[in-house]
Design a protein around this motif. Structure first.
Motif, mmCIF file in Angstrom:
data_model
loop_
_atom_site.group_PDB
_atom_site.id
_atom_site.type_symbol
_atom_site.label_atom_id
_atom_site.label_comp_id
_atom_site.label_asym_id
_atom_site.label_seq_id
_atom_site.Cartn_x
_atom_site.Cartn_y
_atom_site.Cartn_z
ATOM 1 N N GLY A 250 0.986 -1.200 0.025
ATOM 2 C CA GLY A 250 -0.101 -0.123 -0.106
ATOM 3 C C GLY A 250 0.871 1.285 0.050
ATOM 4 N N THR A 251 0.342 2.473 0.619
ATOM 5 C CA THR A 251 1.109 3.567 0.516
ATOM 6 C C THR A 251 1.391 4.146 1.795
ATOM 7 O OG1 THR A 251 -1.075 4.851 0.471
ATOM 8 C CG2 THR A 251 -0.160 4.259 -1.839
ATOM 9 N N GLU A 261 -5.781 4.552 5.268
ATOM 10 C CA GLU A 261 -5.880 3.994 4.035
ATOM 11 C C GLU A 261 -6.759 2.780 3.847
ATOM 12 O OE1 GLU A 261 -2.628 1.978 0.876
ATOM 13 O OE2 GLU A 261 -1.841 2.368 2.919
ATOM 14 N N LYS A 264 -10.113 4.680 2.966
ATOM 15 C CA LYS A 264 -9.854 5.047 1.666
ATOM 16 C C LYS A 264 -10.046 3.849 0.505
ATOM 17 C CE LYS A 264 -6.157 7.540 1.710
ATOM 18 N NZ LYS A 264 -5.025 8.268 1.299
ATOM 19 N N TYR A 265 -9.714 2.739 1.054
ATOM 20 C CA TYR A 265 -9.582 1.458 0.334
ATOM 21 C C TYR A 265 -11.416 0.873 0.251
ATOM 22 C CZ TYR A 265 -9.149 -3.188 -1.370
ATOM 23 O OH TYR A 265 -9.507 -4.277 -2.114
ATOM 24 N N LYS A 269 -11.820 5.275 -2.375
ATOM 25 C CA LYS A 269 -11.166 6.764 -2.811
ATOM 26 C C LYS A 269 -9.816 6.254 -3.131
ATOM 27 C CE LYS A 269 -14.125 9.346 0.290
ATOM 28 N NZ LYS A 269 -14.049 9.825 1.583
ATOM 29 N N GLN A 270 -9.299 5.232 -2.778
ATOM 30 C CA GLN A 270 -7.769 4.861 -3.036
ATOM 31 C C GLN A 270 -7.775 3.479 -2.735
ATOM 32 O OE1 GLN A 270 -4.603 6.422 -0.654
ATOM 33 N NE2 GLN A 270 -3.133 4.847 -1.510
ATOM 34 N N ARG A 271 -7.279 2.750 -4.188
ATOM 35 C CA ARG A 271 -6.801 1.293 -3.980
ATOM 36 C C ARG A 271 -5.666 0.994 -4.861
ATOM 37 N NH1 ARG A 271 -13.041 -0.626 -5.287
ATOM 38 N NH2 ARG A 271 -13.874 -0.241 -2.999
ATOM 39 N N GLU A 272 -4.532 1.032 -3.805
ATOM 40 C CA GLU A 272 -3.156 1.033 -4.309
ATOM 41 C C GLU A 272 -3.137 -0.479 -4.985
ATOM 42 O OE1 GLU A 272 0.879 -0.445 -4.990
ATOM 43 O OE2 GLU A 272 -0.344 -1.368 -3.120
ATOM 44 N N HIS A 276 -4.508 -4.030 -3.530
ATOM 45 C CA HIS A 276 -5.694 -4.637 -4.250
ATOM 46 C C HIS A 276 -5.787 -5.983 -4.643
ATOM 47 C CE1 HIS A 276 -9.885 -4.431 -5.403
ATOM 48 N NE2 HIS A 276 -9.678 -4.363 -6.788
ATOM 49 N N ASP A 387 3.480 8.056 5.086
ATOM 50 C CA ASP A 387 2.361 7.694 4.173
ATOM 51 C C ASP A 387 2.698 8.453 2.654
ATOM 52 O OD1 ASP A 387 2.013 10.568 4.502
ATOM 53 O OD2 ASP A 387 -0.246 10.266 4.743
ATOM 54 N N ARG A 388 1.806 8.330 1.898
ATOM 55 C CA ARG A 388 2.256 8.476 0.448
ATOM 56 C C ARG A 388 3.486 8.029 -0.354
ATOM 57 N NH1 ARG A 388 0.140 15.236 0.533
ATOM 58 N NH2 ARG A 388 -2.020 14.577 1.713
#
Length: 439
Positions: A250-251, A261, A264-265, A269-272, A276, A387-388
């Motif tokens: 992930g991030t 995170e 968000k998953y 909104k965000q699925r690295e 995933h 993060d990020r």
């Protein structure tokens, strides 16, 4: 009189130190000593090191696992109208898969009573991450645990005092005695908790790479086989999947920021992509092994549906609320979690492709920030971490932001930035990346 009183601890240690095979009585003596205190912390550490150095036969592992499982309560689930299934990971950096996975499988009709661990060595702990959330109770009573599993479909808790208490003590001592990576100890630790939960099926995520307990494929396969053989021998249908841990998953890496995170998953909104892929592979195995899906295509369709409709997110929110957290965690995660005092950018030290990540060093940097433990009783700072985080294979310019650090003060932030940069290697050519799933 318990067996541990009949057998002198140092004699059991001596047998294993000298490479002997322990009989059932000696193993029961050690496990009893873990629970009743007949083995001191130093003797437990010595025994763990002796097992680490000399290993255990399959019979020893089975007897050890059963003794640890029977050191406390063993749950039963009469009256449940679906399969009891769980997943366990051998641990890595940024591994928040359990949260998404448990919610998905529960939304598809499974019951997931997940008894999770604390941070161990350089790896984060599922229970520690959940405790980032204000009010969340990782140690409900067994009756409350079972009620929530029945009502919601899932409850993720930490080991209670009554479930595999022998493992609970051994686990904390392994963490601080450099005996974490022993295959017999990992096998018994994982399975004593999982088998005491009364499962119908178990899926293992065995991590391999420089951020995993097992840093090469040979050891990862040996661990996977050990767990599958012991668990199937104990009557629980078990499958292992070997996944990559040569970079942060992930991030994010750190307690509260991994929970963010997760939110968000689940909301889409965000699925690295790597995260995933692993979530879907493990969820698919859990659904197929419990006959909740007819095959991979059916499993994939069910997974996508509960994610798309928001049902998995709703299940997760209900679990958080049922265990004392807020009712709107998924929508407003930061309303119930603290943020770090200092958030600073980590900038690339040079031009090029991010070719290698020394993932264990990043995990240890999170521990150094206060996000893990160097002593069993140490409190964890849930706010810190990274993060990020950019993945391997990305091309960057010098000075470009490649991650952010969350820290309690600027000094520790600057140290962590240096450590993060030292953990990366760059190349002029696009690097060849490891597969996400090995086997």
């Amino acid at each position: 009189m318990t067996l541990s009183n009949k057998i002198i601890p140092q004699e059991i240690i001596r047998l294993k130190r000298d490479g002997k095979v322990l009989n059932e009585q000696a193993i029961n003596g050690f496990v009893s000593g873990l629970v009743d205190g007949n083995f001191s912390d130093s003797q437990v550490g010595a025994m763990a090191m002796a097992i680490y150095q000399n290993g255990m036969t399959v019979d020893e592992r089975v007897n050890f696992t059963k003794a640890m499982m029977n050191s406390g309560d063993v749950l039963s689930w009469e009256g449940f109208d679906g399969p009891i299934v769980d997943k366990h990971s051998t641990g890595g950096v940024g591994d928040k898969v359990s949260f998404m996975l448990a919610a998905i499988v529960a939304a598809c009709g499974g019951y997931v009573p997940m008894i999770s661990g604390r941070g161990l060595g350089h790896t984060g702990g599922t229970a520690d991450k959940l405790e980032s959330i204000a009010g969340f109770n990782v140690q409900p009573s067994i009756s409350e645990f079972k009620r929530i599993v029945k009502d919601v479909g899932v409850a993720i808790i930490s080991q209670t005092d009554n479930l595999a208490p022998a493992d609970k003590r051994l686990y904390s001592i392994r963490d601080v005695t450099a005996t974490v990576e022993s295959i017999p100890l990992i096998t018994a630790s994982i399975l004593s908790k999982k088998l005491s939960a009364g499962l119908d099926a178990l899926v293992m995520d065995v991590k391999v790479g420089n951020g995993a307990m097992m840093n090469n494929l040979t050891d990862a396969k040996a661990l996977a086989e050990s767990i599958v053989n012991v668990a199937n021998g104990a009557g629980v249908k078990t499958q292992a999947i070997i996944t990559d841990m040569n970079q942060v998953l992930g991030t994010s890496a750190g307690n509260a920021i991994e929970m963010y995170e997760t939110a968000k998953y689940l909301t889409g909104k965000q699925r690295e992509p790597r995260l995933h892929q692993i979530v879907k592979a493990l969820a698919s195995a859990m659904l197929i092994n419990t006959n909740l899906a007819r095959g991979e295509k059916d499993a994939d369709a069910k997974i996508e549906q509960v994610l798309r409709t928001g049902l998995a997110a709703e299940v997760f929110d209900r679990m958080i609320a049922a265990l004392g957290g807020p009712t709107n965690f998924i929508e407003q995660p930061w309303d119930s979690m603290n943020k770090a005092n200092v958030i600073m950018d980590v900038k690339a030290a040079q031009h090029g492709y991010i070719a290698q990540m020394h993932t264990r060093e990043i995990g240890m940097s999170v521990v150094g920030l206060g996000g893990g433990r160097t002593a069993p009783t140490q409190k964890v700072d849930h706010t810190v971490g990274f993060d990020r985080i950019l993945p391997l294979g990305v091309q960057v310019n010098r000075g470009e932001v490649i991650a952010r650090v969350h820290a309690k003060d600027e000094d520790s932030a600057n140290r962590a930035i240096e450590q993060f940069n030292n953990a990366l290697t760059y190349s002029e050519e696009s690097p060849e990346l490891s597969p996400v799933i090995y086997s």
